[in-house]
Design a protein around this motif. Structure first.
Motif, PDB file in Angstrom:
ATOM      1  N   ARG A   1      49.615 -42.008 -62.306  1.00  9.76           N
ATOM      2  CA  ARG A   1      48.316 -41.858 -62.962  1.00  9.76           C
ATOM      3  C   ARG A   1      47.339 -42.944 -62.494  1.00  9.76           C
ATOM      4  NH1 ARG A   1      47.868 -38.350 -67.186  1.00  9.76           N
ATOM      5  NH2 ARG A   1      46.207 -39.585 -68.136  1.00  9.76           N
ATOM      6  N   ALA A   2      47.837 -44.171 -62.307  1.00 11.57           N
ATOM      7  CA  ALA A   2      46.956 -45.248 -61.842  1.00 11.57           C
ATOM      8  C   ALA A   2      46.494 -45.004 -60.408  1.00 11.57           C
ATOM      9  CB  ALA A   2      47.682 -46.587 -61.950  1.00 11.57           C
TER      10      ALA A   2
ATOM     11  N   GLY B   1      43.680 -42.121 -66.620  1.00 12.33           N
ATOM     12  CA  GLY B   1      43.907 -43.144 -67.632  1.00 12.33           C
ATOM     13  C   GLY B   1      45.359 -43.188 -68.069  1.00 12.33           C
ATOM     14  N   PRO B   2      45.785 -44.311 -68.605  1.00 11.13           N
ATOM     15  CA  PRO B   2      47.179 -44.430 -69.060  1.00 11.13           C
ATOM     16  C   PRO B   2      47.434 -43.597 -70.311  1.00 11.13           C
ATOM     17  CG  PRO B   2      45.956 -46.408 -69.620  1.00 11.13           C
ATOM     18  CD  PRO B   2      45.038 -45.551 -68.800  1.00 11.13           C
ATOM     19  N   LEU B   3      48.677 -43.221 -70.511  1.00 14.30           N
ATOM     20  CA  LEU B   3      49.076 -42.450 -71.684  1.00 14.30           C
ATOM     21  C   LEU B   3      49.449 -43.340 -72.858  1.00 14.30           C
ATOM     22  CD1 LEU B   3      51.297 -39.742 -69.961  1.00 14.30           C
ATOM     23  CD2 LEU B   3      49.001 -39.464 -70.876  1.00 14.30           C
TER      24      LEU B   3
ATOM     25  N   PRO C   1      47.940 -50.518 -72.932  1.00 14.16           N
ATOM     26  CA  PRO C   1      48.163 -51.291 -71.702  1.00 14.16           C
ATOM     27  C   PRO C   1      49.394 -52.190 -71.750  1.00 14.16           C
ATOM     28  CG  PRO C   1      45.865 -51.433 -72.372  1.00 14.16           C
ATOM     29  CD  PRO C   1      46.583 -50.699 -73.458  1.00 14.16           C
TER      30      PRO C   1
ATOM     31  N   ALA D   1      58.515 -43.496 -67.395  1.00 14.50           N
ATOM     32  CA  ALA D   1      57.170 -43.922 -67.783  1.00 14.50           C
ATOM     33  C   ALA D   1      56.523 -44.778 -66.692  1.00 14.50           C
ATOM     34  CB  ALA D   1      57.235 -44.690 -69.096  1.00 14.50           C
TER      35      ALA D   1
ATOM     36  N   VAL E   1      52.455 -49.988 -71.162  1.00 12.39           N
ATOM     37  CA  VAL E   1      52.487 -49.567 -69.755  1.00 12.39           C
ATOM     38  C   VAL E   1      52.934 -50.727 -68.871  1.00 12.39           C
ATOM     39  CG1 VAL E   1      51.065 -48.796 -67.824  1.00 12.39           C
ATOM     40  CG2 VAL E   1      50.768 -47.765 -70.069  1.00 12.39           C
TER      41      VAL E   1
ATOM     42  N   GLN F   1      56.721 -51.284 -69.382  1.00 17.01           N
ATOM     43  CA  GLN F   1      57.514 -50.235 -68.748  1.00 17.01           C
ATOM     44  C   GLN F   1      57.475 -50.348 -67.228  1.00 17.01           C
ATOM     45  OE1 GLN F   1      55.609 -46.913 -70.652  1.00 17.01           O
ATOM     46  NE2 GLN F   1      57.283 -46.673 -72.113  1.00 17.01           N
ATOM     47  N   THR F   2      56.326 -50.666 -66.691  1.00 20.21           N
ATOM     48  CA  THR F   2      56.223 -50.840 -65.244  1.00 20.21           C
ATOM     49  C   THR F   2      57.026 -52.052 -64.787  1.00 20.21           C
ATOM     50  OG1 THR F   2      54.020 -49.862 -65.336  1.00 20.21           O
ATOM     51  CG2 THR F   2      54.598 -51.057 -63.336  1.00 20.21           C
TER      52      THR F   2
ATOM     53  N   GLY G   1      53.154 -43.723 -64.956  1.00 22.15           N
ATOM     54  CA  GLY G   1      52.043 -44.671 -65.005  1.00 22.15           C
ATOM     55  C   GLY G   1      51.535 -45.046 -63.631  1.00 22.15           C
ATOM     56  N   THR G   2      52.442 -45.242 -62.697  1.00 21.39           N
ATOM     57  CA  THR G   2      52.048 -45.565 -61.321  1.00 21.39           C
ATOM     58  C   THR G   2      51.295 -44.398 -60.695  1.00 21.39           C
ATOM     59  OG1 THR G   2      53.974 -46.999 -61.115  1.00 21.39           O
ATOM     60  CG2 THR G   2      52.909 -46.307 -59.073  1.00 21.39           C
TER      61      THR G   2
END
Length: 132
Positions: free
Chosen positions: A59-60, A65-67, A70, A52, A73, A76-77, A56-57
């Motif tokens: 997609r950013a 947009g995030p799945l 926030p 994830a 995300v 997880q990051t 996320g990285t």
């Protein structure tokens, strides 16, 4: 078969752990029962949060947009960042204290294959617990 033996011993003797002195009881629960929790946590952190975090990285970076919400995300990051910190610290110690090509190549293989190994161990644990 070895993992199934651990699970058989744990399931058979765990009710009797509470009869032991407190220090021994805590040690037995840590050794036998907590390995299930630690295996589960490692699978969640390494496999799910890392995947994830990477998605996320990506997609950013591409303006998508995030799945997930926030907060999820970010968590997880952050978890993925902690894992990368562990990898970087390990490489740093290897470079400072080892500096051998064999050690560094072994670390590279280990970190590349680590997610596969963890999923394999979790699969073995699930099979073992369902067969015992």
């Amino acid at each position: 078969r070895w993992a199934m033996g651990w699970d058989q011993v744990t399931l058979f003797h765990a009710p009797g752990f509470k009869l032991a002195p407190l220090r021994l009881c805590c040690g037995l629960y840590y050794l036998f029962v907590m390995r299930w929790l630690s295996n589960f946590c490692v699978v969640v952190v390494l496999v799910f949060n890392s995947a994830a975090g990477l998605v996320g990285t990506y997609r950013a970076a591409h303006g998508l947009g995030p799945l997930a919400p926030p907060t999820v995300v970010a968590l997880q990051t952050f978890s993925f960042g902690l894992y990368l910190t562990f990898v970087c610290c390990t490489w740093g110690f290897a470079l400072v204290y080892g500096r051998s090509a064999r050690l560094l190549s072994g670390l590279a293989v280990y970190f590349v294959l680590c997610p596969i190994y963890i999923v394999f161990c979790a699969f073995q644990l699930v099979v073992s617990l369902t067969r015992v």
